[in-house]
Design a protein around this motif. Structure first.
Motif, PDB file in Angstrom:
ATOM      1  N   ARG A 121      -2.411  12.307  93.875  1.00 49.21           N
ATOM      2  CA  ARG A 121      -2.088  13.058  95.096  1.00 49.21           C
ATOM      3  C   ARG A 121      -1.442  14.394  94.760  1.00 49.21           C
ATOM      4  NH1 ARG A 121      -2.154  10.062  99.995  1.00 49.21           N
ATOM      5  NH2 ARG A 121      -3.039   8.013  99.590  1.00 49.21           N
ATOM      6  N   ILE A 122      -0.653  14.410  93.690  1.00 50.00           N
ATOM      7  CA  ILE A 122      -0.064  15.686  93.265  1.00 50.00           C
ATOM      8  C   ILE A 122      -1.160  16.630  92.786  1.00 50.00           C
ATOM      9  CG2 ILE A 122       1.342  16.746  91.457  1.00 50.00           C
ATOM     10  CD1 ILE A 122       3.282  14.403  91.787  1.00 50.00           C
ATOM     11  N   THR A 123      -2.111  16.093  92.026  1.00 50.76           N
ATOM     12  CA  THR A 123      -3.219  16.934  91.580  1.00 50.76           C
ATOM     13  C   THR A 123      -4.027  17.420  92.781  1.00 50.76           C
ATOM     14  OG1 THR A 123      -3.279  15.557  89.611  1.00 50.76           O
ATOM     15  CG2 THR A 123      -5.085  17.090  89.893  1.00 50.76           C
ATOM     16  N   ALA A 137     -10.420  13.876  98.792  1.00 48.11           N
ATOM     17  CA  ALA A 137     -11.102  13.239  97.660  1.00 48.11           C
ATOM     18  C   ALA A 137     -10.192  13.255  96.444  1.00 48.11           C
ATOM     19  CB  ALA A 137     -12.396  13.983  97.347  1.00 48.11           C
ATOM     20  N   ASN A 138     -10.205  12.179  95.681  1.00 47.39           N
ATOM     21  CA  ASN A 138      -9.477  12.149  94.413  1.00 47.39           C
ATOM     22  C   ASN A 138      -9.966  13.326  93.556  1.00 47.39           C
ATOM     23  OD1 ASN A 138      -8.828  11.551  91.610  1.00 47.39           O
ATOM     24  ND2 ASN A 138      -8.272   9.502  92.317  1.00 47.39           N
ATOM     25  N   PRO A 139      -9.032  14.169  93.085  1.00 46.85           N
ATOM     26  CA  PRO A 139      -9.452  15.403  92.395  1.00 46.85           C
ATOM     27  C   PRO A 139     -10.256  15.181  91.123  1.00 46.85           C
ATOM     28  CG  PRO A 139      -7.067  15.112  92.303  1.00 46.85           C
ATOM     29  CD  PRO A 139      -7.575  14.089  93.247  1.00 46.85           C
ATOM     30  N   VAL A 140     -10.334  13.948  90.659  1.00 48.90           N
ATOM     31  CA  VAL A 140     -11.194  13.672  89.496  1.00 48.90           C
ATOM     32  C   VAL A 140     -12.656  13.995  89.845  1.00 48.90           C
ATOM     33  CG1 VAL A 140     -11.698  11.235  89.970  1.00 48.90           C
ATOM     34  CG2 VAL A 140     -11.550  12.016  87.600  1.00 48.90           C
ATOM     35  N   PHE A 141     -12.933  14.139  91.152  1.00 52.44           N
ATOM     36  CA  PHE A 141     -14.305  14.481  91.547  1.00 52.44           C
ATOM     37  C   PHE A 141     -14.715  15.836  90.960  1.00 52.44           C
ATOM     38  CE2 PHE A 141     -12.713  17.232  95.006  1.00 52.44           C
ATOM     39  CZ  PHE A 141     -13.727  18.166  95.154  1.00 52.44           C
ATOM     40  N   ILE A 142     -13.731  16.712  90.755  1.00 48.45           N
ATOM     41  CA  ILE A 142     -14.047  18.038  90.215  1.00 48.45           C
ATOM     42  C   ILE A 142     -14.549  17.892  88.771  1.00 48.45           C
ATOM     43  CG2 ILE A 142     -13.074  20.287  89.591  1.00 48.45           C
ATOM     44  CD1 ILE A 142     -11.113  19.823  91.990  1.00 48.45           C
ATOM     45  N   ALA A 143     -13.915  16.997  88.016  1.00 50.04           N
ATOM     46  CA  ALA A 143     -14.370  16.752  86.640  1.00 50.04           C
ATOM     47  C   ALA A 143     -15.768  16.134  86.647  1.00 50.04           C
ATOM     48  CB  ALA A 143     -13.384  15.852  85.913  1.00 50.04           C
ATOM     49  N   GLY A 144     -16.021  15.229  87.599  1.00 47.98           N
ATOM     50  CA  GLY A 144     -17.352  14.623  87.706  1.00 47.98           C
ATOM     51  C   GLY A 144     -18.413  15.679  88.002  1.00 47.98           C
ATOM     52  N   MET A 145     -18.092  16.575  88.942  1.00 48.01           N
ATOM     53  CA  MET A 145     -19.063  17.629  89.295  1.00 48.01           C
ATOM     54  C   MET A 145     -19.261  18.594  88.133  1.00 48.01           C
ATOM     55  SD  MET A 145     -18.948  18.455  93.330  1.00 48.01           S
ATOM     56  CE  MET A 145     -18.090  19.992  93.170  1.00 48.01           C
ATOM     57  N   GLU A 146     -18.168  18.884  87.422  1.00 49.57           N
ATOM     58  CA  GLU A 146     -18.285  19.833  86.311  1.00 49.57           C
ATOM     59  C   GLU A 146     -19.083  19.220  85.164  1.00 49.57           C
ATOM     60  OE1 GLU A 146     -15.340  22.996  84.354  1.00 49.57           O
ATOM     61  OE2 GLU A 146     -14.821  20.944  83.844  1.00 49.57           O
ATOM     62  N   MET A 147     -18.802  17.936  84.870  1.00 51.28           N
ATOM     63  CA  MET A 147     -19.540  17.263  83.798  1.00 51.28           C
ATOM     64  C   MET A 147     -21.028  17.218  84.125  1.00 51.28           C
ATOM     65  SD  MET A 147     -18.910  13.446  82.310  1.00 51.28           S
ATOM     66  CE  MET A 147     -19.961  12.682  81.084  1.00 51.28           C
ATOM     67  N   PRO A 372      -7.570  21.167  89.153  1.00 50.09           N
ATOM     68  CA  PRO A 372      -8.762  22.000  89.359  1.00 50.09           C
ATOM     69  C   PRO A 372      -8.672  23.346  88.650  1.00 50.09           C
ATOM     70  CG  PRO A 372      -7.262  22.264  91.201  1.00 50.09           C
ATOM     71  CD  PRO A 372      -6.566  21.348  90.227  1.00 50.09           C
ATOM     72  N   SER A 373      -7.851  23.453  87.610  1.00 45.93           N
ATOM     73  CA  SER A 373      -7.552  24.782  87.071  1.00 45.93           C
ATOM     74  C   SER A 373      -8.657  25.308  86.166  1.00 45.93           C
ATOM     75  CB  SER A 373      -6.235  24.751  86.292  1.00 45.93           C
ATOM     76  OG  SER A 373      -6.469  24.379  84.951  1.00 45.93           O
ATOM     77  N   THR A 374      -8.648  26.624  85.985  1.00 47.38           N
ATOM     78  CA  THR A 374      -9.447  27.287  84.949  1.00 47.38           C
ATOM     79  C   THR A 374      -8.464  28.092  84.113  1.00 47.38           C
ATOM     80  OG1 THR A 374      -9.828  29.136  86.436  1.00 47.38           O
ATOM     81  CG2 THR A 374     -11.557  27.455  86.308  1.00 47.38           C
TER      82      THR A 374
END
Lengths: 383, 159
Positions: A121-123, A137-147, A372-374
């Protein structure tokens, strides 16, 4: 670069999933005592300045810089706390010394992730509040989309990512400080539970607790303190677009640019020829491949093949995450980059123990702040 | 450390639990206001164009992140586009399994260089692919409130 700066003291705790017996201050105190002991310094009289790295939300405390000086022996001294990666902290300390305003600086970063009861939730709070966070959405979704995009555009495969997982878990077995060593076969990694397709549970580095303190000194002080100063030869950092809608999804451009700046300041022209080992962010398995490519060790899309050829093994031409990285060692929140620095410095000193790589003289450490950082930072160290 | 006075049972390790209630309002801003108003009132997606970079930002922004120019040229873009990337998400915000996995995607809207991150619906997750043509499904006008959730989801365009 101007005034030369070296690492003269290293202190760290072991990295563990849970640390119920110590407070974060005591965890940091342990690392600090070890670092000052290693440097042969008394913090109350010999250390000029303190740089710490911490993020209020994961500390559960606002204005966290108020809670830093005591456990580092830093009261009544210049203190600054940066919400960034550990290598951003190292860069700040480096600049304080290179500019000539101080001679000795302690850099600190830690993770007490086991006390953060709502970490996803903090992420999620790091995502754009108007455009992205309402999706809940659990922010791990960003890693899934990026992968997914990375595999699509680069030609790397889930099998390549599984090789990274197996390698880093296996390397961690040789590192007594690592939390998550395992003799895991790539096939087991491939068959593990899916979290955010194509990202599976073992592609995600599990969090650990731990603290790290690194002491930096000017050349003159460094040479008076130690026979094995580890020199900061170059440093660089960069942020790409913060917007999920506008950033480059297949490439880690922040790592390309951070690497370019580090190589320019170090005078390095060919990373593969001039760098002997790398500890680079592997918060997710595919990130090791993406960062390997972005940092110029191979062409885009070749990282997986390099891994399959064994180049990044401890015995390979470019050992990557010989320590086990975050996948094998545990992800230390914003201390992860500083852990990479410690590992490179220990290797260059010849003090890495069972995972020591023989004859290494120059190494690279790279940290990324996670989804979600770059936001990435790189440093080149030499013995 | 803590070697000298170690608690010898883990349940003896004392901890205090606390939480930080955080409530904010997040201003959509000059560009965000117009973007969401157009979705809410007219069911249209608007972007801002940077003539210098020849880029159309969606969601609309007030300035160009590449050349730093202020942007005031508004253009309508399509309600449909292509899946740039997607994921099937199995965990909720507490890292617990979701009863029904969510499909999330970045959709680049036709006529723009940007896009929107949103749910994909009305499709089997197994059938989604990068490059898939999808269109926005908006809530009924009466239900819209000027937020990203005025879009229900994107769905595959039936050919």
């Amino acid at each position: 670069m101007s005034q030369e700066v070296a690492i003269v003291g290293i202190g760290y705790t072991s990295f563990r999933p849970l640390t119920p017996e110590v407070s974060y201050k005591e965890l940091v105190y342990e690392a600090a005592v070890k670092a000052y002991e290693d440097a042969g310094l008394d913090p109350r009289s010999d250390v000029d300045s303190i740089v710490s790295v911490a993020e209020d939300f994961t500390e559960g405390t606002s204005i966290f810089d108020e809670y830093v000086p005591d456990q580092l022996g830093g009261m009544l001294k210049p203190n600054v706390t940066i919400p960034g990666d550990g290598i951003h902290g190292l860069a700040t300390a480096y600049m304080q010394i290179a500019s000539g305003i101080v001679d000795v600086v302690a850099v600190e970063a830690h993770s007490k992730a086991s006390n953060v009861l709502t970490l996803p939730r903090i992420t999620a709070y790091a995502m754009d509040p108007v455009l992205n966070r309402p999706l809940r959405a659990n922010p791990v979704f960003i890693a899934g989309m990026e992968m997914n995009r990375y595999l699509y555009t680069s030609g790397a495969t889930r099998e390549h990512c599984a090789l990274v997982v197996a390698k880093n878990k296996r390397n961690a077995l040789l590192n007594p400080a690592a939390a998550f060593g395992a003799a895991l076969e790539p096939d087991q990694a491939l068959d593990s539970e899916m979290v955010a397709y194509p990202l599976s549970v073992v592609d995600i580095s599990p969090h650990a607790d731990g603290a790290i303190v690194v002491v930096l000194a000017s050349a003159e002080v460094a040479q008076s303190l130690t026979d094995v100063p580890i020199w900061i030869r170059g440093i660089g950092w960069c942020n790409d677009s913060p917007s999920l809608e506008n950033r480059a999804w297949g490439r880690a451009i922040y790592a390309e640019e951070a690497g370019r700046m580090a190589y320019r300041t170090a005078g390095i022209r060919n990373a593969m020829d001039e760098i002997d080992l790398a500890e680079i962010d592997d918060a997710y398995s595919y990130k090791e491949l993406q960062h390997l490519e972005a940092l110029g060790f191979c062409e885009y899309g070749r990282g997986g093949f390099l891994t399959a050829d064994g180049v990044t093994e401890i015995e390979g031409a470019l050992p990557v995450n010989a320590s086990g990285g975050s996948i094998g060692g545990g992800h230390l929140l914003d201390a992860s980059g500083l852990r990479a620095v410690v590992e490179v410095a220990l290797q260059l000193r010849g003090e890495a123990g069972a995972h020591q790589i023989p004859g290494v003289e120059t190494g690279l450490a790279f940290g990324w702040r996670g989804v979600p950082s770059t936001s990435g930072a790189a440093v080149i160290l030499s013995s | 450390m803590a070697i000298l006075n170690k608690p010898d049972k883990v349940h003896q390790a004392i901890a205090w639990h606390g939480d930080i209630p955080i409530t904010n309002r997040y201003t959509a801003g000059v560009a965000g206001e117009r973007f969401f108003r157009e979705v809410k009132e007219n069911g249209k997606f608007m972007g801002t164009r940077c003539p210098e970079c020849d880029l159309i930002y969606v969601p609309a922004t007030m300035f160009c992140e590449r050349c730093f120019a202020e942007l005031d040229e508004w253009v309508q873009v399509e309600n449909q586009g292509q899946v740039v990337t997607y994921t099937i998400l199995y965990w909720d915000l507490d890292d617990q399994p979701l009863a029904v996995p969510l499909v999330l995607a970045l959709v680049q809207l036709d006529g723009s260089d940007g896009g929107l991150v949103h749910y994909l619906g009305e499709t089997d997750p197994e059938d989604v692919y990068i490059g898939m043509e999808v269109e926005a499904v908006l809530k009924d006008p009466a239900e819209r409130e000027g937020s990203i959730l005025d879009i229900r989801h994107f769905r595959p365009i039936q050919v």
